[in-house]
Scaffold this motif. Structure first.
Motif, PDB file in Angstrom:
ATOM      1  N   GLY A  63      -5.861   2.356  -8.722  1.00 33.33           N
ATOM      2  CA  GLY A  63      -6.585   1.360  -9.499  1.00 33.33           C
ATOM      3  C   GLY A  63      -7.221   0.263  -8.661  1.00 33.33           C
ATOM      4  N   TYR A  64      -7.987  -0.606  -9.345  1.00 30.66           N
ATOM      5  CA  TYR A  64      -8.668  -1.704  -8.660  1.00 30.66           C
ATOM      6  C   TYR A  64      -7.689  -2.624  -7.948  1.00 30.66           C
ATOM      7  CZ  TYR A  64     -12.818  -0.337 -11.329  1.00 30.66           C
ATOM      8  OH  TYR A  64     -13.863   0.365 -11.850  1.00 30.66           O
ATOM      9  N   ASN A  65      -6.503  -2.823  -8.543  1.00 30.20           N
ATOM     10  CA  ASN A  65      -5.535  -3.723  -7.912  1.00 30.20           C
ATOM     11  C   ASN A  65      -4.870  -3.098  -6.688  1.00 30.20           C
ATOM     12  OD1 ASN A  65      -4.034  -1.894  -9.491  1.00 30.20           O
ATOM     13  ND2 ASN A  65      -2.386  -3.363  -9.814  1.00 30.20           N
ATOM     14  N   ASP A  66      -5.156  -1.810  -6.432  1.00 26.75           N
ATOM     15  CA  ASP A  66      -4.648  -1.150  -5.227  1.00 26.75           C
ATOM     16  C   ASP A  66      -5.666  -1.172  -4.084  1.00 26.75           C
ATOM     17  OD1 ASP A  66      -2.288  -0.316  -6.589  1.00 26.75           O
ATOM     18  OD2 ASP A  66      -3.420   1.317  -7.500  1.00 26.75           O
ATOM     19  N   LEU A  67      -6.879  -1.587  -4.391  1.00 22.90           N
ATOM     20  CA  LEU A  67      -7.966  -1.496  -3.418  1.00 22.90           C
ATOM     21  C   LEU A  67      -7.674  -2.282  -2.145  1.00 22.90           C
ATOM     22  CD1 LEU A  67     -10.743  -0.271  -2.951  1.00 22.90           C
ATOM     23  CD2 LEU A  67     -11.755  -2.250  -4.112  1.00 22.90           C
ATOM     24  N   SER A  68      -7.153  -3.489  -2.287  1.00 20.41           N
ATOM     25  CA  SER A  68      -6.928  -4.326  -1.100  1.00 20.41           C
ATOM     26  C   SER A  68      -5.899  -3.696  -0.171  1.00 20.41           C
ATOM     27  CB  SER A  68      -6.488  -5.737  -1.508  1.00 20.41           C
ATOM     28  OG  SER A  68      -5.198  -5.724  -2.107  1.00 20.41           O
ATOM     29  N   MET A  69      -4.812  -3.144  -0.737  1.00 15.86           N
ATOM     30  CA  MET A  69      -3.785  -2.572   0.145  1.00 15.86           C
ATOM     31  C   MET A  69      -4.248  -1.255   0.757  1.00 15.86           C
ATOM     32  SD  MET A  69      -0.687  -1.105  -2.219  1.00 15.86           S
ATOM     33  CE  MET A  69      -0.847   0.383  -3.221  1.00 15.86           C
ATOM     34  N   ILE A  70      -5.093  -0.505   0.046  1.00 16.79           N
ATOM     35  CA  ILE A  70      -5.620   0.749   0.585  1.00 16.79           C
ATOM     36  C   ILE A  70      -6.548   0.467   1.768  1.00 16.79           C
ATOM     37  CG2 ILE A  70      -7.248   2.621   0.037  1.00 16.79           C
ATOM     38  CD1 ILE A  70      -5.823   2.829  -2.684  1.00 16.79           C
ATOM     39  N   GLN A  71      -7.354  -0.581   1.646  1.00 14.44           N
ATOM     40  CA  GLN A  71      -8.236  -0.955   2.755  1.00 14.44           C
ATOM     41  C   GLN A  71      -7.460  -1.584   3.914  1.00 14.44           C
ATOM     42  OE1 GLN A  71     -11.112  -3.130  -0.011  1.00 14.44           O
ATOM     43  NE2 GLN A  71     -12.548  -2.196   1.419  1.00 14.44           N
ATOM     44  N   PHE A  72      -6.349  -2.233   3.618  1.00 13.54           N
ATOM     45  CA  PHE A  72      -5.537  -2.937   4.616  1.00 13.54           C
ATOM     46  C   PHE A  72      -4.678  -1.981   5.440  1.00 13.54           C
ATOM     47  CE2 PHE A  72      -1.386  -5.131   5.423  1.00 13.54           C
ATOM     48  CZ  PHE A  72      -1.828  -6.069   6.333  1.00 13.54           C
ATOM     49  N   ALA A  73      -4.186  -0.916   4.818  1.00 11.77           N
ATOM     50  CA  ALA A  73      -3.216  -0.026   5.450  1.00 11.77           C
ATOM     51  C   ALA A  73      -3.815   0.774   6.603  1.00 11.77           C
ATOM     52  CB  ALA A  73      -2.642   0.931   4.409  1.00 11.77           C
ATOM     53  N   GLY A  74      -2.940   1.185   7.506  1.00 10.51           N
ATOM     54  CA  GLY A  74      -3.375   2.082   8.579  1.00 10.51           C
ATOM     55  C   GLY A  74      -3.930   3.370   8.018  1.00 10.51           C
ATOM     56  N   LEU A  75      -3.296   3.865   6.955  1.00 10.27           N
ATOM     57  CA  LEU A  75      -3.797   5.026   6.227  1.00 10.27           C
ATOM     58  C   LEU A  75      -3.834   4.671   4.747  1.00 10.27           C
ATOM     59  CD1 LEU A  75      -4.679   8.030   6.253  1.00 10.27           C
ATOM     60  CD2 LEU A  75      -2.272   8.618   5.832  1.00 10.27           C
ATOM     61  N   GLY A  76      -5.037   4.469   4.219  1.00 10.38           N
ATOM     62  CA  GLY A  76      -5.218   4.141   2.813  1.00 10.38           C
ATOM     63  C   GLY A  76      -5.551   5.397   2.032  1.00 10.38           C
ATOM     64  N   VAL A  77      -4.726   5.689   1.025  1.00 11.97           N
ATOM     65  CA  VAL A  77      -4.847   6.943   0.279  1.00 11.97           C
ATOM     66  C   VAL A  77      -5.176   6.662  -1.185  1.00 11.97           C
ATOM     67  CG1 VAL A  77      -3.658   9.044  -0.462  1.00 11.97           C
ATOM     68  CG2 VAL A  77      -3.189   8.068   1.804  1.00 11.97           C
ATOM     69  N   ALA A  78      -6.208   7.345  -1.686  1.00  8.21           N
ATOM     70  CA  ALA A  78      -6.555   7.288  -3.102  1.00  8.21           C
ATOM     71  C   ALA A  78      -6.117   8.577  -3.774  1.00  8.21           C
ATOM     72  CB  ALA A  78      -8.059   7.104  -3.278  1.00  8.21           C
ATOM     73  N   MET A  79      -5.603   8.463  -4.975  1.00  6.27           N
ATOM     74  CA  MET A  79      -5.281   9.642  -5.760  1.00  6.27           C
ATOM     75  C   MET A  79      -6.581  10.289  -6.237  1.00  6.27           C
ATOM     76  SD  MET A  79      -2.046   9.200  -5.490  1.00  6.27           S
ATOM     77  CE  MET A  79      -1.371  10.491  -6.538  1.00  6.27           C
ATOM     78  N   ALA A  80      -6.530  11.574  -6.532  1.00  2.00           N
ATOM     79  CA  ALA A  80      -7.722  12.261  -7.057  1.00  2.00           C
ATOM     80  C   ALA A  80      -8.153  11.677  -8.390  1.00  2.00           C
ATOM     81  CB  ALA A  80      -7.449  13.754  -7.194  1.00  2.00           C
ATOM     82  N   ASN A  81      -7.214  11.076  -9.107  1.00  6.18           N
ATOM     83  CA  ASN A  81      -7.504  10.452 -10.409  1.00  6.18           C
ATOM     84  C   ASN A  81      -7.860   8.971 -10.272  1.00  6.18           C
ATOM     85  OD1 ASN A  81      -4.436  10.751  -9.833  1.00  6.18           O
ATOM     86  ND2 ASN A  81      -4.543   8.913 -11.102  1.00  6.18           N
TER      87      ASN A  81
END
Length: 268
Positions: free
Chosen positions: A220-238
């Motif tokens: 979700g949108y509230n996960d965007l910052s941590m996904i961009q921040f992490a060494g490996l940012g992972v998005a679910m297919a959904n």
């Protein structure tokens, strides 16, 4: 890169559409923890709404962490030590309460395992209780009862009402706190600057780790910052399209054990 920290959003990421952790994902997480990976459950849920999943994954035994309220609190689930907290200014509570009352809407907050409200029969309050497996505690006067520190409030109501109220409150508060809809029927009222990435940065400092040693999974949108921040940012297919566009890797969906796929590919 040797990853040491795995950060997981809950709804739409760790759990499937039934709000359950599948056996395959649970087994993969247990194996990761046995191999020394620390797990952080990071959600907008209140702390006690995360506890059942933390206990199911044995975070207290393995030394995992709960990041609740989208980063408003971080708790070491082994020691139960509160490592970080960002709380609402109590002086703003009367305004939040008045906004709810004048629009005949319910307002809630949290105290331990309870959802605190004057409106226990509100369908959206009941939905929040069901989602978090928490009990509803009815109080006669919300303002009089809430004399303790709180991380957030929620005003519940139909979408059209909350659209207008969100605009009005944002205009009045002028960036002094966060006002946004996490669902069409939930208007979140949080301290200014609440952000998963900022709180994870604090946790990394305490653990002596770097962001390059962290994997973060979300949808979700509230996960965007941590996904961009992490060494490996992972998005679910959904995940939301913008989340997938910013991720380093797109895994399978939450219905296809996407978290287990990440663990098997990058952590084991």
């Amino acid at each position: 890169m040797m990853y040491k920290l795995l950060v997981l959003d809950l709804d739409g990421t760790l759990t499937n559409s039934q709000k359950k952790i599948t056996r395959k994902t649970k087994d993969a997480l247990c194996k990761a923890q046995e191999n020394g990976i620390k797990v952080v459950l990071a959600s907008g849920r209140p702390t006690y709404g995360i506890v059942p999943l933390a206990d199911e994954l044995h975070l207290s035994e393995s030394g995992g962490y709960i990041l609740s309220y989208n980063g408003g609190e971080i708790i070491d689930w082994k020691t139960k030590e509160l490592l970080h907290a960002k709380l609402l200014d109590p002086q703003i509570l009367p305004y939040l309460y008045e906004c709810a009352k004048k629009n005949n809407l319910a307002i809630i907050t949290y105290q331990d395992e309870f959802i605190i409200t004057e409106s226990p029969d509100d369908i959206y309050v009941q939905k929040e209780a069901f989602l978090n497996k928490m009990k509803i505690k009815q109080v006669d006067n919300f303002l009089s009862y809430v004399d303790f520190p709180i991380a957030k409030c929620i005003i519940t109501g139909d979408g059209d009402q909350l659209i207008a109220l969100e605009k009005e409150m944002n205009s009045h508060l002028k960036g002094t706190m966060g006002v946004y809809r996490s669902e069409p029927f939930f208007l979140e009222l949080v301290p200014n600057g609440i952000d998963k990435a900022q709180s994870l940065s604090i946790l990394l400092d305490k653990l002596g780790m770097t962001k390059d040693e962290m994997v973060a999974c979300g949808d979700g949108y509230n996960d965007l910052s941590m996904i961009q921040f992490a060494g490996l940012g992972v998005a679910m297919a959904n995940a939301q399209l913008v989340v997938k566009e910013k991720a380093d890797f797109i895994t399978l969906s939450n219905e296809e054990d996407g978290v287990a796929h990440v663990i098997e590919r990058f952590l084991l």
